[in-house]
Enzyme design. Structure first.
Site: not given
Ligand code: PA5
Length: 446
Positions: A288, A309, A423
């Site tokens: 990310e 394996h 989303k």
């Molecule tokens: O890093 C990110 O943006 C995502 O992985 C969020 O952590 C994840 O979508 C959870 O988001 P939130 O804490 O707002 O529910």
């Protein structure tokens, strides 16, 4: 001296001696961007000082809440996804008995995670697992609007209310969310849940050392003082831009050198099953942070010797775009001696009376040499043991490395614009108000 050790000594076939030195100017520039806040995403650099600069009152409340949950709950469910899930899951696994929830003599609550998928089967099975037992919930969402945890929270909250009534349920819900805004914050304020804060300047994937990770870790029995202590020492250790002194930055620099030579996928590997979620956390942290602007190392993982394996063939002889980083545990939690068996037919006579740790180490050493011969650069991060101090140290090592790595690669290591695309489609396909045009367009394409 650093508590964990980064070993790049096996890279000589892939990286010339002078190449690390050539990276120094770039690393110094990246370090300046990071520390002086002149780089992209500078609002999210809170992770740098978090191990020393955190809310001590809230930290005490986290410990008190953990104690209360331990005393009044047989089951604890942490609800969250992505950065609001993986750090806690990693730490609970890293610090616990392999079969924690079934550990003989365990006095602390069973710990489960929910809201990290949209599987009704998973949640139904979890509800079945909780049964009539006493339980508490920690709902963790920075935005407070993420679909997966919101659904899980609604369903588990209904179970809590059915068991304890509205008033009783409120005392068993712990909300970790934004300081000021979002649906979860609004509900928590209205209902009077105990609240913990995801700091404004800390993104989800960097948040394990905030309340996001600390409450579940503490409930599971993890020593959060030692976790922060390890991270604080790592913060001092990895504060120098000088590559000859900073192993986290060395790791970032070598990854960058290798990436530019075509090693575009990195596997994080372990030889201990309790480190599997370390890799899952690391994959989000790396992927990310770095995967944007059509570039970035693809973070993947393998659990050894299990995956030797299954994936071993590909790693040895497949497309040569792989690099590997092994997290090696010097002193395993436990060791066993391979017993003598009279008249054995299994070919293990030469291993009798030898420790499993020795066999595991030789497997690791043999794999490193084989993969090097196969054209895969291998780096190792050695950790002395699996304790909270070491985990805090390791978390900081990777966080410092990825921030520098992102700047070396010319991207913002702190945002995640791409996460929104699926989303929006999902909302449109589910008919969420406001998405009508998109719903038509997507349905026509299906
Ligand atoms: O890093 C990110 O943006 C995502 O992985 C969020 O952590 C994840 O979508 C959870 O988001 P939130 O804490 O707002 O529910």
């Amino acid at each position: 001296m650093a508590h964990i050790k980064f070993d790049s000594s096996k890279l000589s076939k892939f990286v010339h001696d002078n190449e690390l030195g050539q990276m120094q100017a770039l690393v110094t520039a990246a370090d300046t961007e990071l520390r002086e806040g002149t780089g992209a995403g500078n609002d999210f650099r809170g992770f740098i000082d978090l191990p020393v600069d955190y809310d001590k009152d809230e930290f005490a409340r986290i410990k008190a809440a953990a104690k209360k949950i331990q005393s009044d709950s047989e089951v604890f469910v942490a609800i969250g996804i992505g950065g609001s899930y993986l750090g806690a899951r990693m730490a609970v696994d890293f610090l616990s008995h392999t079969f924690r929830n079934y550990e003989p003599g365990r006095k602390l609550p069973e710990v489960y995670f929910a809201g990290n998928s949209i599987s009704g089967s998973y949640l139904a099975d979890l509800i079945d697992m909780i049964g009539d037992r006493d339980f508490s919930l920690n709902v963790i969402s920075k935005s407070g609007t993420t679909t997966e945890p919101s659904i899980a929270f609604r369903i588990l909250k209904a179970k809590l209310i059915a068991k304890y009534g509205e008033a009783g349920a409120k005392g068993r819900i712990y909300a970790t969310t934004d300081r000021a805004k979002g649906a979860l914050k609004t509900e928590s304020d209205a209902q009077g849940y105990e609240e913990f804060v995801v700091p404004d300047d800390i993104g989800g994937r960097y948040s394990v050392l905030s309340a996001v990770g600390l409450l579940p870790i503490a409930v599971a029995g993890g020593d959060i003082d030692e976790l922060m202590h390890g991270a604080a020492d790592a913060r001092s250790e990895y504060s120098d831009a000088d590559l000859s002194k900073n192993e986290a930055y060395q790791y970032a620099a070598y990854r960058n050198i290798l990436y530019r030579k075509g090693y575009t996928t990195e596997l994080l590997e372990n030889y201990e099953p309790t480190l599997q979620y370390l890799s899952e956390w690391w994959k989000q942290l790396m992927g990310e942070s770095e995967g944007k602007d059509e570039k970035g190392i693809y973070p993947s993982s393998a659990n050894f010797s299990t995956d030797l394996h299954s994936l071993g063939q590909y790693i040895q002889e497949g497309l040569r775009n792989l690099m590997e980083t092994v997290v090696w545990v010097e002193q395993p939690n436990h060791d066993l001696t391979i017993p003598v068996e009279a008249g054995s037919q299994d070919g293990l006579a030469y291993l009798e009376n030898r420790k499993m740790s020795e066999v595991n180490r030789k497997a690791y050493e043999g794999v490193v040499l084989a993969h090097l011969d196969g054209g895969v650069p291998v780096m190792t991060v050695s950790i002395p043991k699996q304790d909270a101090y070491t985990l805090g140290y390791l978390i900081y090592f990777f966080e410092a490395a990825v921030a520098i790595s992102g700047y070396l690669n010319g991207i913002n290591p702190f945002n995640q614009p791409g996460v929104e695309s699926y989303k929006r489609n999902m909302f449109a396909l589910l008919g969420r108000p406001g998405y009508e045009e998109m719903t038509k367009e997507l349905n026509a394409r299906l």
